[in-house]
Design an enzyme around this catalytic site. Sequence first.
Site, PDB file in Angstrom:
ATOM      1  N   ARG A 120       0.937  -1.205  -0.030  1.00 34.12           N
ATOM      2  CA  ARG A 120      -0.088   0.123  -0.023  1.00 34.12           C
ATOM      3  C   ARG A 120       0.710   1.301   0.111  1.00 34.12           C
ATOM      4  NH1 ARG A 120      -3.029  -3.429   2.890  1.00 34.12           N
ATOM      5  NH2 ARG A 120      -4.902  -4.084   1.717  1.00 34.12           N
ATOM      6  N   LYS A 142       3.118  11.622 -11.215  1.00 36.43           N
ATOM      7  CA  LYS A 142       2.217  10.798 -11.788  1.00 36.43           C
ATOM      8  C   LYS A 142       2.944   9.482 -12.249  1.00 36.43           C
ATOM      9  CE  LYS A 142       0.554  13.503 -15.241  1.00 36.43           C
ATOM     10  NZ  LYS A 142      -0.448  13.964 -16.599  1.00 36.43           N
ATOM     11  N   GLU A 184      10.171  19.633 -24.542  1.00 38.10           N
ATOM     12  CA  GLU A 184       9.622  20.042 -23.272  1.00 38.10           C
ATOM     13  C   GLU A 184      10.089  21.381 -22.675  1.00 38.10           C
ATOM     14  OE1 GLU A 184       6.956  18.411 -22.537  1.00 38.10           O
ATOM     15  OE2 GLU A 184       7.250  16.343 -23.415  1.00 38.10           O
ATOM     16  N   LYS A 226       8.107  23.359 -13.417  1.00 39.52           N
ATOM     17  CA  LYS A 226       7.095  22.168 -13.299  1.00 39.52           C
ATOM     18  C   LYS A 226       6.574  22.035 -11.732  1.00 39.52           C
ATOM     19  CE  LYS A 226       5.251  17.998 -13.957  1.00 39.52           C
ATOM     20  NZ  LYS A 226       5.505  16.736 -14.795  1.00 39.52           N
ATOM     21  N   GLU A 236      -3.887  17.558 -11.175  1.00 38.66           N
ATOM     22  CA  GLU A 236      -4.213  17.928 -12.545  1.00 38.66           C
ATOM     23  C   GLU A 236      -5.737  18.049 -12.679  1.00 38.66           C
ATOM     24  OE1 GLU A 236      -3.043  14.996 -15.470  1.00 38.66           O
ATOM     25  OE2 GLU A 236      -2.486  16.644 -16.859  1.00 38.66           O
ATOM     26  N   ARG A 240      -2.560  22.265 -14.115  1.00 41.27           N
ATOM     27  CA  ARG A 240      -1.772  21.553 -14.743  1.00 41.27           C
ATOM     28  C   ARG A 240      -1.498  21.391 -15.968  1.00 41.27           C
ATOM     29  NH1 ARG A 240       0.775  16.493 -10.856  1.00 41.27           N
ATOM     30  NH2 ARG A 240       2.407  15.501 -12.297  1.00 41.27           N
ATOM     31  N   ASN A 244       0.098  20.466 -21.237  1.00 40.42           N
ATOM     32  CA  ASN A 244      -0.304  19.854 -22.503  1.00 40.42           C
ATOM     33  C   ASN A 244      -0.222  20.609 -23.746  1.00 40.42           C
ATOM     34  OD1 ASN A 244      -0.699  17.369 -21.149  1.00 40.42           O
ATOM     35  ND2 ASN A 244      -2.952  17.998 -20.493  1.00 40.42           N
ATOM     36  N   HIS A 247       0.578  19.162 -26.967  1.00 37.78           N
ATOM     37  CA  HIS A 247       0.447  17.710 -26.905  1.00 37.78           C
ATOM     38  C   HIS A 247      -0.772  17.127 -27.462  1.00 37.78           C
ATOM     39  CE1 HIS A 247       3.811  18.008 -24.147  1.00 37.78           C
ATOM     40  NE2 HIS A 247       3.804  16.626 -23.668  1.00 37.78           N
ATOM     41  N   HIS A 251       0.272  13.953 -29.514  1.00 40.09           N
ATOM     42  CA  HIS A 251      -0.049  12.455 -29.206  1.00 40.09           C
ATOM     43  C   HIS A 251      -0.751  12.124 -30.357  1.00 40.09           C
ATOM     44  CE1 HIS A 251      -0.602  13.150 -24.528  1.00 40.09           C
ATOM     45  NE2 HIS A 251       0.831  12.910 -24.655  1.00 40.09           N
ATOM     46  N   HIS A 264       8.057  11.100 -28.875  1.00 41.67           N
ATOM     47  CA  HIS A 264       7.009  11.903 -27.800  1.00 41.67           C
ATOM     48  C   HIS A 264       7.672  13.481 -28.260  1.00 41.67           C
ATOM     49  CE1 HIS A 264       4.431  13.290 -24.988  1.00 41.67           C
ATOM     50  NE2 HIS A 264       5.533  14.183 -24.538  1.00 41.67           N
TER      51      HIS A 264
HETATM   52  N1  LIG Z   1       5.035  10.847 -15.223  1.00 42.24           N
HETATM   53  C1  LIG Z   1       5.074  11.997 -15.916  1.00 42.24           C
HETATM   54  O1  LIG Z   1       4.422  13.162 -15.583  1.00 42.24           O
HETATM   55  C2  LIG Z   1       5.544  11.986 -17.391  1.00 42.24           C
HETATM   56  C3  LIG Z   1       5.705  13.044 -18.261  1.00 42.24           C
HETATM   57  C4  LIG Z   1       6.032  12.948 -19.320  1.00 42.24           C
HETATM   58  C5  LIG Z   1       6.553  11.766 -19.852  1.00 42.24           C
HETATM   59  N2  LIG Z   1       6.424  10.713 -19.105  1.00 42.24           N
HETATM   60  C6  LIG Z   1       6.404   9.086 -19.560  1.00 42.24           C
HETATM   61  O2  LIG Z   1       7.958   9.365 -19.778  1.00 42.24           O
HETATM   62  C7  LIG Z   1       8.085   8.192 -20.841  1.00 42.24           C
HETATM   63  C8  LIG Z   1       9.275   8.829 -21.779  1.00 42.24           C
HETATM   64  O3  LIG Z   1      10.578   8.973 -21.078  1.00 42.24           O
HETATM   65  P1  LIG Z   1      12.056   9.288 -21.632  1.00 42.24           P
HETATM   66  O4  LIG Z   1      12.067  10.138 -22.694  1.00 42.24           O
HETATM   67  O5  LIG Z   1      12.783   9.525 -20.563  1.00 42.24           O
HETATM   68  O6  LIG Z   1      12.212   7.561 -22.333  1.00 42.24           O
HETATM   69  P2  LIG Z   1      12.901   6.264 -21.762  1.00 42.24           P
HETATM   70  O7  LIG Z   1      12.882   6.122 -20.319  1.00 42.24           O
HETATM   71  O8  LIG Z   1      12.366   5.162 -22.691  1.00 42.24           O
HETATM   72  O9  LIG Z   1      14.394   6.540 -21.921  1.00 42.24           O
HETATM   73  C9  LIG Z   1      14.840   6.758 -23.485  1.00 42.24           C
HETATM   74  C10 LIG Z   1      16.157   5.767 -23.917  1.00 42.24           C
HETATM   75  O10 LIG Z   1      17.145   6.393 -23.347  1.00 42.24           O
HETATM   76  C11 LIG Z   1      18.081   5.418 -22.515  1.00 42.24           C
HETATM   77  N3  LIG Z   1      18.563   6.331 -21.472  1.00 42.24           N
HETATM   78  C12 LIG Z   1      18.169   7.015 -20.318  1.00 42.24           C
HETATM   79  N4  LIG Z   1      19.091   7.820 -19.743  1.00 42.24           N
HETATM   80  C13 LIG Z   1      20.035   7.653 -20.577  1.00 42.24           C
HETATM   81  C14 LIG Z   1      21.303   8.233 -20.406  1.00 42.24           C
HETATM   82  N5  LIG Z   1      21.780   9.058 -19.397  1.00 42.24           N
HETATM   83  N6  LIG Z   1      22.650   8.103 -21.206  1.00 42.24           N
HETATM   84  C15 LIG Z   1      22.197   7.079 -22.162  1.00 42.24           C
HETATM   85  N7  LIG Z   1      21.091   6.349 -22.446  1.00 42.24           N
HETATM   86  C16 LIG Z   1      20.023   6.915 -21.597  1.00 42.24           C
HETATM   87  C17 LIG Z   1      17.038   4.572 -21.733  1.00 42.24           C
HETATM   88  O11 LIG Z   1      17.603   3.544 -21.502  1.00 42.24           O
HETATM   89  C18 LIG Z   1      16.193   4.273 -23.085  1.00 42.24           C
HETATM   90  O12 LIG Z   1      16.642   3.576 -23.945  1.00 42.24           O
HETATM   91  C19 LIG Z   1       7.061   7.854 -21.363  1.00 42.24           C
HETATM   92  O13 LIG Z   1       6.661   6.692 -21.067  1.00 42.24           O
HETATM   93  C20 LIG Z   1       6.139   8.768 -21.020  1.00 42.24           C
HETATM   94  O14 LIG Z   1       4.788   8.451 -20.865  1.00 42.24           O
HETATM   95  C21 LIG Z   1       5.749  10.835 -17.778  1.00 42.24           C
HETATM   96 ZN   LIG Z   2       5.279  15.664 -22.911  1.00 38.78          ZN
END
Ligand SMILES: NC(=O)c1ccc[n+]([C@@H]2O[C@H](COP(=O)([O-])OP(=O)(O)OC[C@H]3O[C@@H](n4cnc5c(N)ncnc54)[C@H](O)[C@@H]3O)[C@@H](O)[C@H]2O)c1
Ligand SMILES: [Zn+2]
Length: 365
Positions: A120, A142, A184, A226, A236, A240, A244, A247, A251, A264
Site C-alpha cells: 500500500r 504521476k 519540453e 514544473k 491535474e 496542470r 499539455n 500535446h 499525441h 514523443h
Molecule cells: N509521469 C509524468 O508526468 C510523465 C511526463 C512525461 C512523460 N512521461 C513518460 O516518460 C516516458 C518517456 O521517458 P523518456 O523520454 O525518458 O524515455 P525512456 O525512459 O524510454 O528513455 C529513453 C532511452 O534512453 C536511455 N537512457 C536514459 N538515460 C540515459 C542516459 N543518461 N544515457 C544514455 N541513455 C539513456 C534509456 O535506456 C532508453 O533507451 C514515457 O513513457 C512517458 O509516458 C511521464
Molecule cells: Zn510531453
Amino acid sequence: MSKKINVKLKQNSYNIYAGTSYLECYKYFPIGTGKRILIVTDKKIGPMYAYKLREELNKKNYISYVFEIAIGEETKNLNTVTSIHEECARLNIDRKCLIIALGGGVVGDITGFAASIYLRGIPFAQIPTTVLAQVDAGIGGKTGVDTIYGKNQIGTFYQPKFVLLDYEFLNSLDEREYKNGLAEVVKYAVIDNKCLFKFIEKNINKILDRNKKVLEYLIYSCAKIKARVVSLDEFEKNLRRVLNFGHTLGHAIESYEEYKGLKHGEAVGIGMAFDAYLGVKLKKCNEKVVRKIEDVLKNLNFDIENYKRKFSNKEFNLDKIIDIIKYDKKIESDNVKMYLPTKIGKVKDISISTNDIKKYLEEWK
Ligand SMILES: NC(=O)c1ccc[n+]([C@@H]2O[C@H](COP(=O)([O-])OP(=O)(O)OC[C@H]3O[C@@H](n4cnc5c(N)ncnc54)[C@H](O)[C@@H]3O)[C@@H](O)[C@H]2O)c1
Ligand SMILES: [Zn+2]
C-alpha cells in the site's frame, strides 16, 4: 552548483536537488530510511550508472540491490510491475526501505507505480537520467503503465520522497533522446517564461553542443516551473493541464504513426508549432509569436515543414487524426479544450471544434 527546489504540497512536500551527483543521493534519504535500498533501472542504464551507485551506497553501509527492467516503452506494462513486486518480495523490501528509480521516464513511471501499490505504498525517489525525465516525468508524482488500449491508462498520483537532478547523465544521451527532451524545454518557455525563451533563442548552438552551464540553467529553470505548477495543482484538476501545450496534435501524431515514427518530444515540437498557428487563426496571438516559436524549433532541428506537408497533402488521413484526438481527449462532444499562446510566456485556454482543427491542419502552410 547544487540548488534546491521545493515541491510544496498539502501533504508529502519534497525537494528537488538540482546539480547534485547521483552518487551522493544518500544525503537526501528521508529520516528513518533503513539499510536496504532497491535501485530499479533499465538494461542500458544499469551497466552505465546503477552498479556504481550500488557500490557507493554499500560503502556507506547500505545494503543495496539493482533490478534491471527491459529498455523502452514496450516494457511499461503490468507484467513489469509484477516483476518488480516479485523482486521486492524476494528481497523482503518493506516500508523502511527506499526504492530508487534510476533512468528515463519509463523507469520513473513504472517504479513510481510499483512503489505506490506495494504494501500500500513504500517510499521511493526519482533520479531521472534523460532531459525529458529531468524536466517533466520525474517531477510531479504521476506514475503509471500502458495497456494495449492506450498509454498511461493505469496509474496513480504518488509523490517521490525527493528528486535528484544530475546533469552529467545528459552527456551520454544519443542525439534523438536529447532533442526529445528539448521539446519540453521549449514548451515551458512558451507557456511560462519569456526570459527562458530568449535564453534559448540566444544559445541554440550551445544547447546543441550540450554546454554545461547552459544545460544547468535550462534544466533548473524548467524543473522550477514544473514544481510550481504541480504545487498549485497536484491532481491535474485545472492549471496542470497547461503542460499539455503542443500535446494534442503531438499525441495524435505519435499514435497515428503507431509509436514507430516520431518520438514523443519530436511530435510535441510539431504540435507546439501547430498550436501557435492556431493561436493566430483564432486571433489569440500575432504572426511574430508563431515565427519565434517555429524558428526556435527549426533551429533545434524539429521537422516542422515536412509535417505541414503531410497534413496539407493529405498524406496523413485527417479524419483518423481527428478520431485519435477525440479518443485521447475522451470527449463526447465535438469541442476540444486547448492552451494556445497569447504571447511568449503566456497561454490561454480555448475551446475549438474538431472540424476547425481539421480545417486548420489542411490549411497549415
Ligand atoms: N509521469 C509524468 O508526468 C510523465 C511526463 C512525461 C512523460 N512521461 C513518460 O516518460 C516516458 C518517456 O521517458 P523518456 O523520454 O525518458 O524515455 P525512456 O525512459 O524510454 O528513455 C529513453 C532511452 O534512453 C536511455 N537512457 C536514459 N538515460 C540515459 C542516459 N543518461 N544515457 C544514455 N541513455 C539513456 C534509456 O535506456 C532508453 O533507451 C514515457 O513513457 C512517458 O509516458 C511521464
Ligand atoms: Zn510531453
